[in-house]
Design a protein around this motif. Structure first.
Motif, PDB file in Angstrom:
ATOM      1  N   PRO A 106       0.705  -1.160   0.457  1.00 32.07           N
ATOM      2  CA  PRO A 106       0.081  -0.026  -0.147  1.00 32.07           C
ATOM      3  C   PRO A 106       0.735   1.571   0.037  1.00 32.07           C
ATOM      4  O   PRO A 106       0.388   1.912  -0.004  1.00 32.07           O
ATOM      5  CB  PRO A 106      -0.791   0.007   1.717  1.00 32.07           C
ATOM      6  CG  PRO A 106      -0.263  -0.486   2.069  1.00 32.07           C
ATOM      7  CD  PRO A 106       0.913  -2.118   1.156  1.00 32.07           C
ATOM      8  N   HIS A 107       2.142   1.155   0.780  1.00 30.44           N
ATOM      9  CA  HIS A 107       3.024   2.093   0.948  1.00 30.44           C
ATOM     10  C   HIS A 107       3.673   2.668  -0.427  1.00 30.44           C
ATOM     11  O   HIS A 107       3.527   4.166  -0.744  1.00 30.44           O
ATOM     12  CB  HIS A 107       4.013   2.015   1.257  1.00 30.44           C
ATOM     13  CG  HIS A 107       3.699   2.164   2.835  1.00 30.44           C
ATOM     14  ND1 HIS A 107       3.211   3.237   4.025  1.00 30.44           N
ATOM     15  CD2 HIS A 107       3.071   1.072   4.566  1.00 30.44           C
ATOM     16  CE1 HIS A 107       2.939   3.430   4.494  1.00 30.44           C
ATOM     17  NE2 HIS A 107       2.822   1.965   5.100  1.00 30.44           N
ATOM     18  N   ALA A 108       3.672   2.361  -1.552  1.00 29.99           N
ATOM     19  CA  ALA A 108       3.665   2.234  -2.848  1.00 29.99           C
ATOM     20  C   ALA A 108       2.985   3.380  -3.876  1.00 29.99           C
ATOM     21  O   ALA A 108       2.903   4.330  -4.389  1.00 29.99           O
ATOM     22  CB  ALA A 108       4.035   1.159  -4.077  1.00 29.99           C
ATOM     23  N   VAL A 109       1.978   2.461  -3.582  1.00 30.51           N
ATOM     24  CA  VAL A 109       0.375   3.442  -3.939  1.00 30.51           C
ATOM     25  C   VAL A 109       0.632   4.769  -2.917  1.00 30.51           C
ATOM     26  O   VAL A 109       0.233   5.937  -4.252  1.00 30.51           O
ATOM     27  CB  VAL A 109      -1.115   2.877  -3.288  1.00 30.51           C
ATOM     28  CG1 VAL A 109      -1.986   3.694  -4.166  1.00 30.51           C
ATOM     29  CG2 VAL A 109      -1.053   0.998  -3.865  1.00 30.51           C
ATOM     30  N   ILE A 110       0.814   4.885  -2.113  1.00 31.50           N
ATOM     31  CA  ILE A 110       0.381   6.565  -1.945  1.00 31.50           C
ATOM     32  C   ILE A 110       1.596   7.069  -1.591  1.00 31.50           C
ATOM     33  O   ILE A 110       1.471   8.039  -2.256  1.00 31.50           O
ATOM     34  CB  ILE A 110       0.432   6.279   0.293  1.00 31.50           C
ATOM     35  CG1 ILE A 110      -0.602   5.546   0.498  1.00 31.50           C
ATOM     36  CG2 ILE A 110       1.142   7.500   0.489  1.00 31.50           C
ATOM     37  CD1 ILE A 110      -0.713   5.254   2.399  1.00 31.50           C
ATOM     38  N   GLU A 111       2.869   6.250  -2.401  1.00 31.23           N
ATOM     39  CA  GLU A 111       3.800   7.487  -2.470  1.00 31.23           C
ATOM     40  C   GLU A 111       3.908   7.340  -4.145  1.00 31.23           C
ATOM     41  O   GLU A 111       4.240   8.808  -4.353  1.00 31.23           O
ATOM     42  CB  GLU A 111       5.341   6.484  -2.326  1.00 31.23           C
ATOM     43  CG  GLU A 111       6.354   7.610  -1.981  1.00 31.23           C
ATOM     44  CD  GLU A 111       7.686   6.740  -2.784  1.00 31.23           C
ATOM     45  OE1 GLU A 111       8.072   5.757  -2.587  1.00 31.23           O
ATOM     46  OE2 GLU A 111       8.502   7.644  -2.991  1.00 31.23           O
ATOM     47  N   GLY A 112       3.230   6.654  -4.413  1.00 33.09           N
ATOM     48  CA  GLY A 112       3.054   6.970  -5.683  1.00 33.09           C
ATOM     49  C   GLY A 112       2.457   7.876  -6.056  1.00 33.09           C
ATOM     50  O   GLY A 112       1.896   9.415  -7.240  1.00 33.09           O
ATOM     51  N   MET A 113       1.276   7.841  -5.552  1.00 32.66           N
ATOM     52  CA  MET A 113      -0.225   9.612  -5.247  1.00 32.66           C
ATOM     53  C   MET A 113       0.660  10.716  -4.886  1.00 32.66           C
ATOM     54  O   MET A 113      -0.085  11.781  -5.433  1.00 32.66           O
ATOM     55  CB  MET A 113      -0.839   9.133  -4.362  1.00 32.66           C
ATOM     56  CG  MET A 113      -2.257   7.693  -4.957  1.00 32.66           C
ATOM     57  SD  MET A 113      -3.362   7.124  -3.982  1.00 32.66           S
ATOM     58  CE  MET A 113      -4.312   8.494  -4.007  1.00 32.66           C
ATOM     59  N   LEU A 114       1.386  10.552  -4.107  1.00 30.94           N
ATOM     60  CA  LEU A 114       1.735  12.054  -3.580  1.00 30.94           C
ATOM     61  C   LEU A 114       3.017  12.231  -4.763  1.00 30.94           C
ATOM     62  O   LEU A 114       3.119  13.786  -4.859  1.00 30.94           O
ATOM     63  CB  LEU A 114       2.676  11.516  -2.236  1.00 30.94           C
ATOM     64  CG  LEU A 114       2.626  11.522  -0.895  1.00 30.94           C
ATOM     65  CD1 LEU A 114       3.124  11.040   0.458  1.00 30.94           C
ATOM     66  CD2 LEU A 114       1.524  12.770  -0.390  1.00 30.94           C
TER      67      LEU A 114
END
Ligand code: FMN
Ligand code: FES
Lengths: 424, 165
Positions: A106-114
């Motif tokens: 999930p953190h990769a999704v969050i970092e990508g979103m940021l």
């Protein structure tokens, strides 16, 4: 052969850990370093967009449109409010990769979103999860989001900078059509999911009438490493027009169904081998290579092609969402199409007449054939319907419903004819 | 109007709904409808017109705005259903792996027809793929995923639910 295939290096990289969704695992793999650097250097937005264009990344939600190009439709000069939306509605039949990315990385999704939000100048971004993800998937994503907030990767004055980005989780309530980007915007606004007319495109007038970019989970989860390793790292993998890695959800009659993230351009037969081959040593009959909305391909055709956008298009189908549904020699193709047609019939939102009526007709005719009451004329009607639906609707749902019908009859007409009682 | 026709959204839910609204631009109320309906359904099992009225009231919206959402999305139940919702995915990948037999087995085991409820269970033929195709055949019981189903697995899942009572 398959030992040489590079697997799970990007969106599924955390799967090598026992605790894939934890922040520690993500950090230990270099997670958030891209974001920290951007925040620290106050990197030029255009520079990030240019990197993504250069990488050649294509949207993983189904249409395969250049991600960098999509971002560049945003007018960076304007001081309008802008939004980023992560499409986590995953509902194309056969597709189950986003669910695993959200659960296990999930953190990769969050970092990508940021990174995406920053690059397009959005201060608010939303991750819209389908309602059925309310259990474990939502829990894992929400936990990661809380961690990201408490480490100040998200929020106000991110890591001591002047950058403010809010990131919110949203939840749907069951509707395939909401995966279509403009229907998703309607749904976020709290309405029923009716797709909007385009133009105006969301990048001009999207969520709450403001410029909006919508990207798929896998697309966004790919971004951090593309920026940190560079576009050359990414496009040295795959083919010229299909660079990078892609997650394939291999389901149906195989020994080891699963999500496999491999370089684009991997031969289909290698992917099949990764998935343990056809179950019970049966022969392969047919494959739907990109979710139920794309044309089916006979086994003998797909066994000789590679899994990239252009090879599959040349063979007459689409790579779509990367959902690879394998059918063995005993599969009844009329029954499979019946199931697909039933799905589109029950999920048409009903806004456009050709789609609402056409999906009903297609389903009823196939149903009639299956029950042994069909005639040759029904097959002719069935052959003519896709043409009447495709390209005559507001969104691409109509095409999605039409394409499988055309292809099933094209390759397996005999099976349809077999359901017609000999007329004296 | 009789008292029992009125519904007050519990204050705890009201707080949650107001917090949810902070995610959106000031003054936007509709974006809380889906979330609020989930809360109400969780509390009441299905959504009655008095719930729709109460929510419209709380958010200062027209009843039709709320009703439209409640009726569009398939996860919202507008009729009485059993305590536990069992949704068996019967889309293509699951069908290829025997979802129809699982569904028929559950029909026999729970003695209810697909699409209907007993006090205890609501059995749904889920036409939408639930994004767990590599674990086919699969089903959801109250938002929890159960994959690679066999009849024995189904027996155990139901036994566990019964034991929880
Ligand atoms: C009927 C229909 C259903 C769709 N469902 C999804 C979906 O479940 N997930 C998704 O990411 N994109 C879906 N899309 C594609 C989106 O409209 C949009 O193109 C995509 O989210 C853009 O992201 P990308 O450029 O990163 O691929 C769907 C499109 C249509 C026409
Ligand atoms: S087909 Fe059943 S979960 Fe996708």
């Amino acid at each position: 052969m398959k030992n040489n295939i590079r697997i799970n290096e990007l969106c599924f990289s955390t799967l090598s850990s026992n605790n894939p969704n934890s922040l520690e695992t993500y950090l230990s793999q270099g997670g958030y370093s891209t974001w920290k650097k951007i925040v620290n250097d106050f990197t030029d937005k255009q520079e990030i967009i240019d990197l993504v264009v250069k990488s050649g990344l294509r949207g993983r939600g189904g249409a395969g449109f250049s991600t960098g190009k999509k971002w560049s439709f945003i007018n960076l000069e304007s001081d309008e409010i802008k939004y980023l939306v992560c499409n986590a509605d995953e509902s194309e039949p056969g597709t189950c990769k986003d669910r695993d990315i959200l659960r296990y990385n999930p953190h990769a999704v969050i970092e990508g979103m940021l990174i995406a939000s920053y690059a397009i100048g959005a201060n608010v971004s939303y991750c819209y999860l389908r309602g059925e993800f309310m259990g474990e998937v939502y829990k894992n994503f929400k936990q990661a989001l809380n961690e990201a907030y408490s480490n100040n990767f998200v929020g106000n004055n991110i890591l001591g900078s002047e950058i403010n980005i809010e990131l919110h989780d949203l939840i749907g309530a069951g509707a395939y059509i909401v995966g279509e980007e403009t229907a998703m915007l309607e749904s976020i606004e709290g309405k029923k999911g009716f797709p909007r007319y385009k133009p105006p495109f969301p990048a001009i007038k999207g969520l709450f009438n403001s410029p909006t970019i919508i990207n798929n989970v896998e697309t966004l989860a790919s971004i951090p490493k593309i920026i940190s390793n560079g576009p050359i790292w990414f496009n040295s993998i795959g083919t010229k027009d299909s660079p990078g890695f892609k997650c394939f959800s291999v389901s149906g009659h195989v020994n080891k169904p699963g999500n496999y993230e491999v370089p684009l351009g991997t031969p289909f037969k290698d992917l099949l081998e990764l998935a343990g081959g056809v179950k019970n040593n049966k022969k392969i009959k047919a494959v739907i290579p990109g979710g139920s909305s794309v044309p089916v391909l006979p086994g003998n055709i797909i066994m000789n092609i590679n899994m990239d956008y252009e090879s599959i298009a040349n063979a007459g189908s689409l790579l779509g969402s990367g959902a690879v549904i394998i059918m063995d020699e005993n599969t009844n193709m009329v029954k499979v199409l019946h199931r697909i047609a039933r799905f589109y019939y029950s999920e048409s939102c009903g806004q456009c007449t050709p789609c609402r009526e056409g999906t009903g007709w297609m389903y009823k005719i196939i149903d009639k054939l299956l029950s042994g009451k069909g005639s040759l004329k029904d097959i002719e009607t069935l052959e003519s319907l896709p043409n009447m639906i495709a390209s005559s609707t507001i969104c691409a749902f109509g095409d999605a419903a039409a394409m499988p019908v055309e292809s099933f009859i094209k390759y397996y007409k005999n099976e349809f004819l077999n359901y017609i009682k000999n007329e004296d | 109007m009789k008292d029992k026709d009125l519904y007050n959204i519990p204050s705890e839910a009201c707080t949650k709904i107001n917090e949810w609204l902070l995610k959106f631009p000031d003054g936007e109320k509709k974006p809380a409808i889906i979330y609020a309906l989930h809360l109400i359904q969780k509390e009441n099992k299905y959504i009655k017109s008095k719930h729709v009225d109460a929510l419209a009231n709380l958010l200062n919206l027209k009843k039709i705005d709320v009703y439209e959402v409640a009726s569009f999305y398939s996860m919202f139940e507008l009729e009485k259903v059993g305590k536990h919702t069992i949704s068996v995915c019967t889309n293509v990948s699951c069908m290829l792996k025997g979802s129809d037999e699982i569904l028929a087995y559950l029909e026999r085991k729970l003695k209810i027809k697909v699409g209907t409820s007993s006090d205890e269970y609501f059995l749904k033929d889920e036409r939408e793929c639930l994004a767990a195709c590599c674990g086919a055949p699969m089903m959801q019981v109250d938002h929890r995923y159960y994959e690679n189903l066999t009849k024995e697995k189904v027996d155990k899942i139901i036994r566990d639910i019964e034991n929880e009572k």
